[in-house]
Design a protein around this motif. Structure first.
Motif, PDB file in Angstrom:
ATOM      1  N   ASP A 239       0.814  -1.168  -0.117  1.00 32.89           N
ATOM      2  CA  ASP A 239       0.178  -0.221   0.154  1.00 32.89           C
ATOM      3  C   ASP A 239       0.380   1.670   0.063  1.00 32.89           C
ATOM      4  O   ASP A 239       0.496   2.426  -0.099  1.00 32.89           O
ATOM      5  CB  ASP A 239      -0.759  -0.548   1.134  1.00 32.89           C
ATOM      6  CG  ASP A 239      -0.306  -0.258   2.440  1.00 32.89           C
ATOM      7  OD1 ASP A 239       0.792  -0.770   2.157  1.00 32.89           O
ATOM      8  OD2 ASP A 239      -0.728   0.326   3.203  1.00 32.89           O
TER       9      ASP A 239
ATOM     10  N   ALA B 129      -1.471 -10.246   8.180  1.00 30.63           N
ATOM     11  CA  ALA B 129      -3.249 -10.510   7.673  1.00 30.63           C
ATOM     12  C   ALA B 129      -4.123  -9.966   8.164  1.00 30.63           C
ATOM     13  O   ALA B 129      -4.646  -9.104   7.622  1.00 30.63           O
ATOM     14  CB  ALA B 129      -3.434 -11.889   7.423  1.00 30.63           C
ATOM     15  N   ALA B 130      -3.755  -9.542   9.761  1.00 30.85           N
ATOM     16  CA  ALA B 130      -5.554  -8.721  10.378  1.00 30.85           C
ATOM     17  C   ALA B 130      -4.919  -8.632  11.416  1.00 30.85           C
ATOM     18  O   ALA B 130      -3.964  -8.736  12.106  1.00 30.85           O
ATOM     19  CB  ALA B 130      -6.155  -9.560  10.494  1.00 30.85           C
TER      20      ALA B 130
ATOM     21  N   GLY C 131      -2.850  -1.605   4.279  1.00 25.38           N
ATOM     22  CA  GLY C 131      -3.705  -1.534   3.862  1.00 25.38           C
ATOM     23  C   GLY C 131      -4.311  -2.023   2.649  1.00 25.38           C
ATOM     24  O   GLY C 131      -5.602  -1.990   2.153  1.00 25.38           O
ATOM     25  N   ASP C 132      -3.028  -2.662   1.783  1.00 27.42           N
ATOM     26  CA  ASP C 132      -3.791  -4.093   0.610  1.00 27.42           C
ATOM     27  C   ASP C 132      -3.951  -4.994   0.783  1.00 27.42           C
ATOM     28  O   ASP C 132      -3.571  -5.686   0.764  1.00 27.42           O
ATOM     29  CB  ASP C 132      -2.307  -3.644  -0.479  1.00 27.42           C
ATOM     30  CG  ASP C 132      -3.021  -3.992  -1.718  1.00 27.42           C
ATOM     31  OD1 ASP C 132      -3.046  -3.108  -2.970  1.00 27.42           O
ATOM     32  OD2 ASP C 132      -3.032  -5.110  -1.762  1.00 27.42           O
ATOM     33  N   GLU C 133      -5.349  -4.933  -0.049  1.00 26.88           N
ATOM     34  CA  GLU C 133      -6.630  -5.999   0.240  1.00 26.88           C
ATOM     35  C   GLU C 133      -5.929  -7.379   0.035  1.00 26.88           C
ATOM     36  O   GLU C 133      -5.534  -8.366   0.544  1.00 26.88           O
ATOM     37  CB  GLU C 133      -7.927  -6.001  -0.084  1.00 26.88           C
ATOM     38  CG  GLU C 133      -8.607  -7.068   0.209  1.00 26.88           C
ATOM     39  CD  GLU C 133     -10.225  -6.797   0.065  1.00 26.88           C
ATOM     40  OE1 GLU C 133     -11.211  -8.389   0.147  1.00 26.88           O
ATOM     41  OE2 GLU C 133     -10.576  -6.112  -0.150  1.00 26.88           O
ATOM     42  N   TRP C 134      -5.418  -7.219  -1.169  1.00 24.91           N
ATOM     43  CA  TRP C 134      -4.575  -8.260  -1.989  1.00 24.91           C
ATOM     44  C   TRP C 134      -3.304  -8.614  -1.115  1.00 24.91           C
ATOM     45  O   TRP C 134      -3.124  -9.610  -1.542  1.00 24.91           O
ATOM     46  CB  TRP C 134      -4.353  -7.671  -3.724  1.00 24.91           C
ATOM     47  CG  TRP C 134      -3.241  -8.286  -4.234  1.00 24.91           C
ATOM     48  CD1 TRP C 134      -3.660  -9.522  -5.181  1.00 24.91           C
ATOM     49  CD2 TRP C 134      -2.124  -8.442  -4.266  1.00 24.91           C
ATOM     50  NE1 TRP C 134      -2.638 -10.359  -6.085  1.00 24.91           N
ATOM     51  CE2 TRP C 134      -2.165  -9.707  -5.308  1.00 24.91           C
ATOM     52  CE3 TRP C 134      -1.389  -8.330  -3.990  1.00 24.91           C
ATOM     53  CZ2 TRP C 134      -0.459  -9.718  -5.287  1.00 24.91           C
ATOM     54  CZ3 TRP C 134      -0.042  -8.896  -3.912  1.00 24.91           C
ATOM     55  CH2 TRP C 134       0.370 -10.272  -4.883  1.00 24.91           C
TER      56      TRP C 134
ATOM     57  N   ARG D  41      -3.016  -8.511   1.609  1.00 26.60           N
ATOM     58  CA  ARG D  41      -3.455  -9.338   3.349  1.00 26.60           C
ATOM     59  C   ARG D  41      -3.992 -11.045   2.722  1.00 26.60           C
ATOM     60  O   ARG D  41      -3.382 -11.680   3.483  1.00 26.60           O
ATOM     61  CB  ARG D  41      -4.070  -8.370   3.503  1.00 26.60           C
ATOM     62  CG  ARG D  41      -4.207  -6.614   4.682  1.00 26.60           C
ATOM     63  CD  ARG D  41      -5.093  -6.508   5.371  1.00 26.60           C
ATOM     64  NE  ARG D  41      -6.137  -6.797   4.735  1.00 26.60           N
ATOM     65  CZ  ARG D  41      -6.749  -5.484   4.123  1.00 26.60           C
ATOM     66  NH1 ARG D  41      -5.981  -4.617   3.991  1.00 26.60           N
ATOM     67  NH2 ARG D  41      -7.780  -5.232   4.173  1.00 26.60           N
ATOM     68  N   SER D  42      -4.361 -10.855   1.664  1.00 25.75           N
ATOM     69  CA  SER D  42      -4.282 -12.289   1.002  1.00 25.75           C
ATOM     70  C   SER D  42      -3.575 -13.081   1.067  1.00 25.75           C
ATOM     71  O   SER D  42      -3.492 -13.869   1.289  1.00 25.75           O
ATOM     72  CB  SER D  42      -5.590 -11.891  -0.366  1.00 25.75           C
ATOM     73  OG  SER D  42      -5.119 -11.907  -1.628  1.00 25.75           O
TER      74      SER D  42
ATOM     75  N   SER E 264      -2.425 -13.832   4.144  1.00 21.77           N
ATOM     76  CA  SER E 264      -3.434 -14.684   4.614  1.00 21.77           C
ATOM     77  C   SER E 264      -3.070 -16.145   4.334  1.00 21.77           C
ATOM     78  O   SER E 264      -3.263 -17.903   5.143  1.00 21.77           O
ATOM     79  CB  SER E 264      -4.473 -14.980   4.809  1.00 21.77           C
ATOM     80  OG  SER E 264      -5.847 -14.939   5.317  1.00 21.77           O
TER      81      SER E 264
ATOM     82  N   CYS F 146       0.457  -4.336   9.745  1.00 19.39           N
ATOM     83  CA  CYS F 146      -1.135  -4.672   8.548  1.00 19.39           C
ATOM     84  C   CYS F 146      -1.267  -3.644   7.463  1.00 19.39           C
ATOM     85  O   CYS F 146      -1.659  -2.930   8.060  1.00 19.39           O
ATOM     86  CB  CYS F 146      -2.261  -4.723   9.843  1.00 19.39           C
ATOM     87  SG  CYS F 146      -3.566  -5.280   9.014  1.00 19.39           S
TER      88      CYS F 146
ATOM     89  N   PRO G  93      -6.599  -2.162   9.022  1.00 23.21           N
ATOM     90  CA  PRO G  93      -5.166  -1.942   8.357  1.00 23.21           C
ATOM     91  C   PRO G  93      -4.658  -0.583   7.577  1.00 23.21           C
ATOM     92  O   PRO G  93      -5.230   0.131   8.353  1.00 23.21           O
ATOM     93  CB  PRO G  93      -5.035  -2.967   6.971  1.00 23.21           C
ATOM     94  CG  PRO G  93      -6.135  -3.789   7.090  1.00 23.21           C
ATOM     95  CD  PRO G  93      -7.486  -2.977   8.323  1.00 23.21           C
TER      96      PRO G  93
END
Length: 196
Positions: free
Chosen positions: A29, A68-69, A118-121, A123-124, A127, A116, A90
């Protein structure tokens, strides 16, 4: 190998590379980052040393570890974290915390800087790996971070296994770094996240 982030399989393929103990360049991010698993097969991976070698870092500073979280932080520390700080996740906030007994024994360190993102991709990807990911700017030590795909491939294409490309990263602030090691929260580096 180069792969666009927009590819439907990019997160899985990035995770697969990391799970095989490889070093990748991934978009975050903030800026592109050298990335590798901190824990591999239940042990400290030592891939941070490989990243230091690629970056030609003379002094081996501990790398930030991405999670991831927000709740995942408590797998690695027993510290109480101020709610106001956790609400910033995040995001571009890095927290330096004291490791719990298990993580201290695993890493040989008393403290770790976690973020953590901010980019959701991203974090996936973390995870899927179920491990913190080392992350540090893509550059030679002492130089400015590289932001263009062409520059990264020219300098580091032969040193990495995977490069997930994204839109060019604009010049921006790094994450804000806050230490929670000694008493109240202390800002070590003011970055993108403003704290009141």
């Amino acid at each position: 190998m180069t792969l666009p982030k927009s590819d439907a399989e990019s997160a899985r393929r990035a995770a697969d590379a990391l799970l095989q103990g490889k070093i990748a360049v991934l978009p975050t991010d903030t800026i592109y980052g050298f990335s590798a698993l901190a824990i591999l097969d239940g042990k400290k991976s030592n891939l941070d040393k490989c990243i230091d070698k690629i970056k030609k870092s003379a002094d081996s500073k501990p790398l930030i570890e991405l999670i991831a979280a927000p709740k995942d932080l408590f797998r690695y520390t027993d510290q109480k974290i101020p709610a106001a700080l956790l609400k910033k996740w995040p995001g571009a906030l890095t927290l330096l915390v004291r490791n719990n007994a298990w993580y201290s024994a695993l890493t040989g360190r008393e403290a770790t800087a976690f973020r953590c993102p901010g980019d959701e991709w991203l974090r996936s990807v973390i995870s899927i790996c179920d491990s913190p990911i080392y992350s540090t700017s893509v550059n030679f030590s002492g130089s400015e971070p590289l932001r263009s795909d062409a520059d990264i491939l020219r300098e580091f294409g032969g040193s990495i296994s995977l490069f997930v490309t994204d839109a060019p990263k604009p010049a921006g602030l790094p994450s804000t770094l806050v230490s929670l090691l000694d008493g109240p929260a202390k800002i070590i580096r003011q970055g993108a996240v403003k704290l009141s």
